[in-house]
Design a protein around this motif. Structure first.
Motif, short mmCIF file in Angstrom:
data_model
loop_
_atom_site.label_atom_id
_atom_site.label_comp_id
_atom_site.label_asym_id
_atom_site.label_seq_id
_atom_site.Cartn_x
_atom_site.Cartn_y
_atom_site.Cartn_z
N SER A 17 0.62 -1.07 -0.15
CA SER A 17 0.24 -0.36 -0.23
C SER A 17 0.91 1.50 0.32
CB SER A 17 -0.97 -0.35 1.17
OG SER A 17 -0.05 0.25 2.49
N ARG A 18 1.78 1.31 -0.06
CA ARG A 18 3.04 2.41 0.85
C ARG A 18 3.30 2.64 -0.46
NH1 ARG A 18 8.66 0.34 2.37
NH2 ARG A 18 7.82 -1.44 1.33
N TRP A 19 2.99 2.01 -2.04
CA TRP A 19 3.23 2.40 -3.51
C TRP A 19 1.84 2.89 -3.90
CZ3 TRP A 19 8.18 2.68 -4.34
CH2 TRP A 19 9.22 1.93 -3.15
N THR A 20 1.09 1.75 -3.56
CA THR A 20 0.05 3.19 -3.90
C THR A 20 -0.41 4.60 -3.39
OG1 THR A 20 -1.62 0.79 -4.28
CG2 THR A 20 -3.20 2.70 -3.19
N LEU A 21 -0.10 4.52 -2.23
CA LEU A 21 -0.54 5.99 -1.88
C LEU A 21 0.80 6.63 -2.93
CD1 LEU A 21 0.08 5.17 2.61
CD2 LEU A 21 -2.12 6.53 0.74
N LEU A 22 2.36 6.34 -2.95
CA LEU A 22 2.86 7.29 -3.51
C LEU A 22 2.79 7.10 -4.81
CD1 LEU A 22 6.38 8.37 -3.52
CD2 LEU A 22 6.43 6.19 -4.08
N LEU A 23 2.57 6.19 -5.68
CA LEU A 23 1.54 6.84 -6.45
C LEU A 23 0.73 7.93 -7.25
CD1 LEU A 23 2.12 6.22 -9.83
CD2 LEU A 23 0.29 4.14 -9.78
N SER A 24 -0.06 7.81 -6.07
CA SER A 24 -1.54 8.51 -6.21
C SER A 24 -0.99 10.07 -5.40
CB SER A 24 -2.21 7.78 -4.39
OG SER A 24 -3.14 6.68 -4.55
N LEU A 25 -0.14 10.07 -4.55
CA LEU A 25 0.59 11.12 -4.49
C LEU A 25 1.04 12.25 -5.25
CD1 LEU A 25 1.33 13.91 -2.52
CD2 LEU A 25 3.48 12.50 -1.66
N LEU A 93 -1.74 8.36 -15.03
CA LEU A 93 -2.49 8.58 -14.41
C LEU A 93 -2.25 10.21 -13.89
CD1 LEU A 93 -1.95 6.34 -10.99
CD2 LEU A 93 -4.01 7.23 -11.95
N ILE A 94 -1.00 11.43 -14.14
CA ILE A 94 -1.02 12.42 -14.37
C ILE A 94 -1.95 12.47 -15.45
CG2 ILE A 94 0.66 13.86 -14.90
CD1 ILE A 94 3.03 12.51 -13.10
N CYS A 95 -1.80 12.19 -15.99
CA CYS A 95 -2.52 13.21 -17.54
C CYS A 95 -3.87 12.35 -17.17
CB CYS A 95 -1.82 12.12 -18.62
SG CYS A 95 -0.84 12.52 -19.32
#
Length: 216
Positions: A17-25, A93-95
């Motif tokens: 979930s750390r990678w989920t949070l980092l990718l979301s950020l 995800l950024i786009c």
């Protein structure tokens, strides 16, 4: 079949979930910066620029995020660009987020009374100064709730990156399910973690909306 205790499963999911949070950020911050620039361009009087922004927004809003991930990950290799899963997921995800945030913020700006623009024009304030000192401070109050609400969609959207091999929360759950053959337990934990991440964002949106008296 490998033997995993409940703690082993939960621990592995929490690590992923750390990678989920980092990718979301990354998606939220990167998309927000692009959306801010696009919002300024969208509100300009240059018709060509406005049309180009519209095409960008409609392109990423009108196509599934899953297709965007596939094109970014597999399509770029056809033109000689080797893109790994992390890069493809971040760019996609950024786009995706920038297109929706642009529309959200444009709507908030355009919802303000036109008298605000006319008053600034009468005072001789240019477009940039009007946006900075008059429009944006008011639009910010309107934009908080939908922006935070959309951040929940970004978090949930990261689950699709598992399709291209990015190991985040959903992908880790799939891998653990393949090892334990306990789908109900594993994916119940995955759903619970997503809820723990997303629910505070919804509460924060409601709290800020009431504190800033947006409805008034």
């Amino acid at each position: 079949m490998m033997q995993f205790s409940n703690w082993d499963i939960l621990h592995n999911l929490l690590m992923a979930s750390r990678w989920t949070l980092l990718l979301s950020l990354i998606a939220f911050m990167g998309g927000g910066l692009i959306a801010l620039a696009l919002t300024f361009l969208r509100l300009s009087r240059r018709q060509l620029v406005v049309k180009l922004v519209k095409v960008y927004v409609e392109l990423f809003q009108g196509t599934p995020l899953l297709m965007q991930l596939f094109i970014m990950f597999f399509g770029l290799s056809l033109i000689g660009l080797d893109v790994n899963a992390w890069t493809a997921a971040s760019i996609s995800l950024i786009c995706f987020s920038s297109a929706f945030l642009t529309d959200i913020w444009r709507g908030c700006v355009e919802s303000l009374p036109k008298g605000q623009w006319e008053a600034a024009r009468c005072l001789g304030i240019n477009f940039t100064q009007t946006m900075r000192h008059v429009i944006l401070p008011q639009a910010l109050r309107l934009a908080i709730a939908p922006t935070v609400g959309f951040s929940v969609q970004i978090v949930k959207g990261t689950a699709l990156t598992s399709i291209i091999g990015f190991v985040e929360l959903t992908k880790a759950g799939t891998m653990l399910n393949n090892a334990t053959f306990q789908p109900f337990k594993v994916f119940a934990m995955v759903a619970l973690i997503y809820f723990v991440i997303c629910y505070p964002l919804s509460l924060a949106s409601q709290y800020l909306e009431k504190k800033l008296n947006v409805s008034d």
